[in-house]
Scaffold this active site. Structure first.
Site, PDB file in Angstrom:
ATOM      1  CG  ASP A   8      -1.710   1.142   1.261  1.00 19.10           C
ATOM      2  OD1 ASP A   8      -2.301   1.531   0.240  1.00 19.10           O
ATOM      3  OD2 ASP A   8      -2.112   1.448   2.365  1.00 19.10           O
TER       4      ASP A   8
ATOM      5  CD  GLU B 288      -4.771   1.425  -3.067  1.00 17.22           C
ATOM      6  OE1 GLU B 288      -5.911   1.957  -3.259  1.00 17.22           O
ATOM      7  OE2 GLU B 288      -4.118   1.516  -1.974  1.00 17.22           O
TER       8      GLU B 288
ATOM      9  CG  HIS C 211      -1.339   2.881   5.779  1.00 15.88           C
ATOM     10  ND1 HIS C 211      -1.827   3.430   4.963  1.00 15.88           N
ATOM     11  CD2 HIS C 211      -1.385   3.680   6.818  1.00 15.88           C
ATOM     12  CE1 HIS C 211      -2.169   4.720   5.273  1.00 15.88           C
ATOM     13  NE2 HIS C 211      -1.915   4.831   6.529  1.00 15.88           N
TER      14      HIS C 211
END
Length: 168
Positions: free
Chosen positions: A7, A67, A139
């Protein structure tokens, strides 16, 4: 298969490692790397690079799932996330590990079954799937969700590869 989920972020970069396949995944490790806003930009990026490179060397994942953030409303935030994204890409290239990008909707659909899932639903599914009782950081949870999403997409990737090879 071992997958490192990422992330990306400059202030907080989530990392999560899972092993297995779509039927049975096992939690290996997760962490949220935090950089201090007082640090100069080169130091922040160096720290992120060193830590990602260390994990890649230690766990030797088969793939990285990151991501893919298409749109950011604030240009300065997008720029900082982009720098962290680039540092992760560099570490992966140096380690020879392929990167696969997934959008937030893909992750939500993969874990919960709908692209409209909220953060709590994602965290619940990550914890339930991996048997983790406590997961304190969003996260790190997002990173683990990305790794699980990649495992879920592996059968489709393998089928596509076989089909392409037959057509050639």
């Amino acid at each position: 298969m071992i997958v490192l989920g990422v992330d990306p972020g400059l202030a907080n970069l989530g990392l999560g490692l899972v092993e297995g396949d779509v039927r049975k995944a096992r939690h290996l490790y997760h962490v949220c790397l935090t950089t201090e806003s007082a640090w100069l930009m080169p130091r922040r990026l160096q720290y992120l690079h060193e830590e990602v490179a260390r994990l890649l060397a230690e766990y030797r994942p088969d793939a990285v799932a990151i991501e893919d953030q298409i749109l950011r409303r604030q240009a300065d935030v997008a720029f900082k996330v982009g720098q962290a994204f680039g540092v992760v890409q560099l570490a992966c290239a140096q380690a020879g590990v392929p990167i696969h990008a997934y959008g937030p909707m893909q992750v939500k659909r993969s874990l919960v079954g709908t692209g409209r899932a909220d953060k709590e639903q994602i965290i619940y599914m990550v914890k339930a799937t991996l048997g983790i009782r406590e997961l304190f950081n969003n996260h790190a949870a997002d990173a683990l969700a990305l790794a699980l999403t990649h495992l879920a997409h592996q059968p489709m990737r393998a089928a596509s590869t076989r089909l392409a090879q037959k057509s050639a």
